[in-house]
Design an enzyme around this catalytic site. Structure first.
Site, short mmCIF file in Angstrom:
data_model
loop_
_atom_site.label_atom_id
_atom_site.label_comp_id
_atom_site.label_asym_id
_atom_site.label_seq_id
_atom_site.Cartn_x
_atom_site.Cartn_y
_atom_site.Cartn_z
N LYS A 105 -7.15 7.33 10.08
CA LYS A 105 -8.57 7.22 10.45
C LYS A 105 -8.63 6.99 11.97
O LYS A 105 -8.82 5.87 12.42
CB LYS A 105 -9.18 5.97 9.79
CG LYS A 105 -9.71 6.11 8.40
CD LYS A 105 -10.45 4.81 8.06
CE LYS A 105 -10.46 4.52 6.60
NZ LYS A 105 -10.99 3.18 6.30
N PHE A 155 -14.10 3.81 3.46
CA PHE A 155 -13.12 2.95 2.82
C PHE A 155 -12.61 3.63 1.56
O PHE A 155 -13.40 3.96 0.67
CB PHE A 155 -13.72 1.58 2.49
CG PHE A 155 -12.65 0.60 2.10
CD1 PHE A 155 -11.98 -0.13 3.07
CD2 PHE A 155 -12.30 0.43 0.78
CE1 PHE A 155 -10.96 -1.01 2.73
CE2 PHE A 155 -11.28 -0.45 0.42
CZ PHE A 155 -10.62 -1.17 1.39
N VAL A 156 -11.32 3.87 1.51
CA VAL A 156 -10.74 4.62 0.39
C VAL A 156 -9.82 3.77 -0.47
O VAL A 156 -9.26 2.79 0.00
CB VAL A 156 -9.99 5.88 0.90
CG1 VAL A 156 -10.97 6.92 1.39
CG2 VAL A 156 -8.99 5.51 1.98
N GLY A 192 0.77 -1.24 0.00
CA GLY A 192 0.00 0.00 0.00
C GLY A 192 0.80 1.29 0.00
O GLY A 192 0.40 2.28 -0.61
N ASP A 221 -5.40 2.55 10.39
CA ASP A 221 -6.81 2.26 10.62
C ASP A 221 -6.96 1.83 12.09
O ASP A 221 -7.04 2.68 12.98
CB ASP A 221 -7.23 1.19 9.60
CG ASP A 221 -8.71 0.91 9.59
OD1 ASP A 221 -9.50 1.84 9.77
OD2 ASP A 221 -9.09 -0.26 9.38
N ASP A 280 0.34 3.36 4.17
CA ASP A 280 -0.64 4.11 3.39
C ASP A 280 -1.69 4.71 4.31
O ASP A 280 -2.08 5.86 4.17
CB ASP A 280 -1.28 3.23 2.29
CG ASP A 280 -1.82 1.90 2.80
OD1 ASP A 280 -1.72 1.62 4.02
OD2 ASP A 280 -2.35 1.13 1.98
P1 IMP Z 1 -4.70 -1.39 10.53
O1 IMP Z 1 -3.76 -2.50 10.89
O2 IMP Z 1 -6.11 -1.68 10.91
O3 IMP Z 1 -4.26 -0.04 10.99
O4 IMP Z 1 -4.81 -1.39 8.97
C1 IMP Z 1 -3.87 -0.93 8.15
C2 IMP Z 1 -4.03 -1.56 6.78
O5 IMP Z 1 -5.39 -1.85 6.43
C3 IMP Z 1 -3.54 -0.55 5.78
O6 IMP Z 1 -2.15 -0.71 5.55
C4 IMP Z 1 -4.38 -0.87 4.58
O7 IMP Z 1 -3.72 -1.84 3.80
C5 IMP Z 1 -5.66 -1.45 5.11
N1 IMP Z 1 -6.75 -0.45 5.10
C6 IMP Z 1 -7.34 0.12 6.16
N2 IMP Z 1 -8.29 1.00 5.79
C7 IMP Z 1 -8.30 0.98 4.43
C8 IMP Z 1 -9.06 1.70 3.45
O8 IMP Z 1 -9.93 2.55 3.71
N3 IMP Z 1 -8.77 1.40 2.15
C9 IMP Z 1 -7.80 0.50 1.79
N4 IMP Z 1 -7.08 -0.18 2.67
C10 IMP Z 1 -7.32 0.06 3.99
MG MG Z 2 -3.48 -2.96 2.26
#
Ligand code: IMP
Ligand code: MG
Length: 172
Positions: free
Chosen positions: A128, A149-150, A42, A100, A97
């Site tokens: 986010k 979701f982007v 990403g 979340d 990227d």
């Molecule tokens: P986390 O571990 O929940 O913080 O998620 C991080 C990963 O989830 C990012 O590196 C993205 O690959 C994916 N992700 C989270 N939200 C989105 C979104 O809105 N669009 C696309 N990928 C996302």
């Molecule tokens: Mg990803």
């Protein structure tokens, strides 16, 4: 199926923010060598744009991290492809990227810390905060966004749309 994608952040907005962040990072590190470690796939496009605007010395490698298969609430993140360069004594900037839940970046930080770098900083194109499960604040953030979701500029939906030059969301 063809999705209709609505623009959330234009190419221009992203370019301008990338320029700002790269300048800030260059100033903060004042010519010191920086080891950029981007979370693949990403962060590839964001990282490519950032590093080309860094004025000091730059090293670059990637790391892959994947959530365990199953419910997304299981929350375990595994390093599936480690970096190849040495991080010992390095000034590491981990780039993702989007932050979340915060699980991926937290797991990567734990991994990097064990390699004994001099410093660790984090940089994300998008944040986010409303989705956070693991408390986490990045050092360099492009844009803080709502819980949508982007896709685009590296971000995917089922591996598609990473090549879009802007960030958008899929219209329902
Ligand atoms: P986390 O571990 O929940 O913080 O998620 C991080 C990963 O989830 C990012 O590196 C993205 O690959 C994916 N992700 C989270 N939200 C989105 C979104 O809105 N669009 C696309 N990928 C996302
Ligand atoms: Mg990803």
């Amino acid at each position: 199926m063809k999705h209709k994608i609505k623009v959330l952040l234009t190419k221009k907005q992203i370019e301008s923010r990338v320029r700002f962040l790269a300048k800030k990072i260059s100033e903060d590190f004042s010519g010191k060598e920086i080891s950029f470690l981007f979370i693949s796939n990403g962060a590839i496009i964001f990282t490519a744009d950032i590093i080309r605007r860094i004025t000091g010395k730059v090293r670059l490698d990637s790391i892959r991290a994947s959530s365990y298969i199953g419910t997304n609430s299981s929350g375990k993140v595994k390093i599936t492809s480690p970096p190849q360069i040495s991080l010992e004594g390095a000034n590491v900037i981990i780039v993702d990227d989007i932050i979340d839940t915060g699980r991926t970046i937290s797991r990567v930080i734990t991994y990097v810390r064990k390699k004994k770098p001099a410093t660790i900083r984090t940089c994300a194109l998008l944040d986010k905060p409303s989705r956070r499960v693991v408390p986490f604040i990045a050092d360099y953030v492009g844009f803080t966004i709502d819980d949508v979701f982007v896709v685009g500029y590296g971000l995917d939906y089922n591996e598609l749309y990473r090549n879009l030059p802007y960030v958008g969301y899929i219209e329902q």
